[in-house]
Design an enzyme around this catalytic site. Sequence first.
Site, short mmCIF file in Angstrom:
data_model
loop_
_atom_site.label_atom_id
_atom_site.label_comp_id
_atom_site.label_asym_id
_atom_site.label_seq_id
_atom_site.Cartn_x
_atom_site.Cartn_y
_atom_site.Cartn_z
N GLU A 93 32.33 48.20 58.46
CA GLU A 93 31.85 47.44 59.40
C GLU A 93 31.96 47.61 60.75
OE1 GLU A 93 32.65 43.21 58.82
OE2 GLU A 93 32.05 43.45 56.55
N GLU A 115 31.84 44.37 49.81
CA GLU A 115 32.77 43.15 49.71
C GLU A 115 31.71 42.18 49.77
OE1 GLU A 115 34.54 42.35 53.84
OE2 GLU A 115 35.53 44.48 53.55
#
Length: 457
Positions: free
Chosen positions: A167, A360
């Site tokens: 991220e 995720e």
Amino acid sequence: MTQHLPAGPSLAYGVATAAYQIEGATSEDGRGASIWDTFAARPGATRDGRDGTVACESYHRFTEDLDLVRDLGVGWYRFSIAWPRVLPEGTGRIEQRGLDYYDRLVDAALDRGVNPTATLYHWDLPQALENRGGWPERATAEAFADYAMVVHDRLGDRVHVWATHNEPWCAAYLGYSAGVHAPGRTEGGAGHRAAHHLNLAHGLAAARLHEAGVTDLGIVLNLAPYWPETPEAAEAADELDALRNRIWLGPLAEGAYDDGLLRVAPELADPTLVRDGDLALVRGSADWVGINYYTPFRPTLADPAVARHPEVEAYPGATPVSFVVREPRTDIGWEVDPAGLEEVLVETHRRTGLPLLVTENGAACPDPVVDGVVDDQDRIDYLRGHLAATERAREAGADVRAYIVWTLLDNFEWAEGYTKTFGIVHVDPDDRTRTPKASYHWLASFLAPESGTASRG
Ligand code: FCB
């Protein structure tokens, strides 16, 4: 050519963790300080004033954690490496004891029949590099590539599926523009500079890792769908899509920042920042893309003054918006809609043509302990719905190879401290005893239906 990604006819499964969120032991075995140590120590930086000093004590309890992974029946364990354990000053001197820890961790996973997949950067930049300017500086990208090689030299004989960043959007914009994540800087355009250097760091590391023989190198992105709440918000939604999604996918797939992105982030058109060859290096540099998905976003132009969402505050150049958040929501306030995951998977595969991993996905739930049991049915519903969405994306042609749950353990949830729990295993806040929740047992029986009650359907 990818050789080690899961490639069977059905999805592979895994669980994910991140170093700073679980390890603790922040001053053991020569580990240097990270920006999260410094940031979390600031009054008010985390919701409960707590930090990762102890976390889940996984630095000392990793074999117990890997027993839980094995008993769950998943094939993959996604973990991250703490850069300051390996290079306490960010560059230069290598701390062998830090590498020894990951060496033991990898062996312990393999001993249990679990494939380890390592993420090199899950937000814990060495403080020494931040002291020299952090991600807005080009030298940080160069340091990252050197660090990647040090880790690969030690673990590359056993770890085959690598990710550079987790991220990078959060590292850039929450860290340097919104200031709600480490290092807590609120410097507007510094977020764009950081974003470019995160892209460059990925490209520099990818070139060297590929040269060293890595065939399965990815990057993990928190791509999100933006669904304009009203037609008037369509342009604002496109800006947000550019700043969160296309800023990574454009360089990877086309070797360019697109015009819409450059309009809201003019810094990215500066040739002293984005130098000749930078984006060409990123193009085609990933063998797979990891997608972390939690929620869709519904921008609206109504009430921009009340928008307190860090996403909005992060972009000085963008149209002010606020977000409509529908029910149901998880405990962290994020809307639940598995259709967003399906859309992101299909769209990312269309755009990149690459194999995808859901790296995720999971839910924060209130998780009360009643008679020693956490009956987290809401998390089970969340996982069930998103697994079904992943299967729909596969049927629609997206080459999704694995579904990895966030997360194994209740842990340090960044700015939320320990107030939001995403684990399928409860961690006692006082003595860190691990207790599998109902969702852990549900997943275990989903993966081995003959030994349990849940079904794959
Ligand atoms: C993601 C992070 C992960 C965790 C989840 C809830 O943004 O990658 O570390 O905090 O959100």
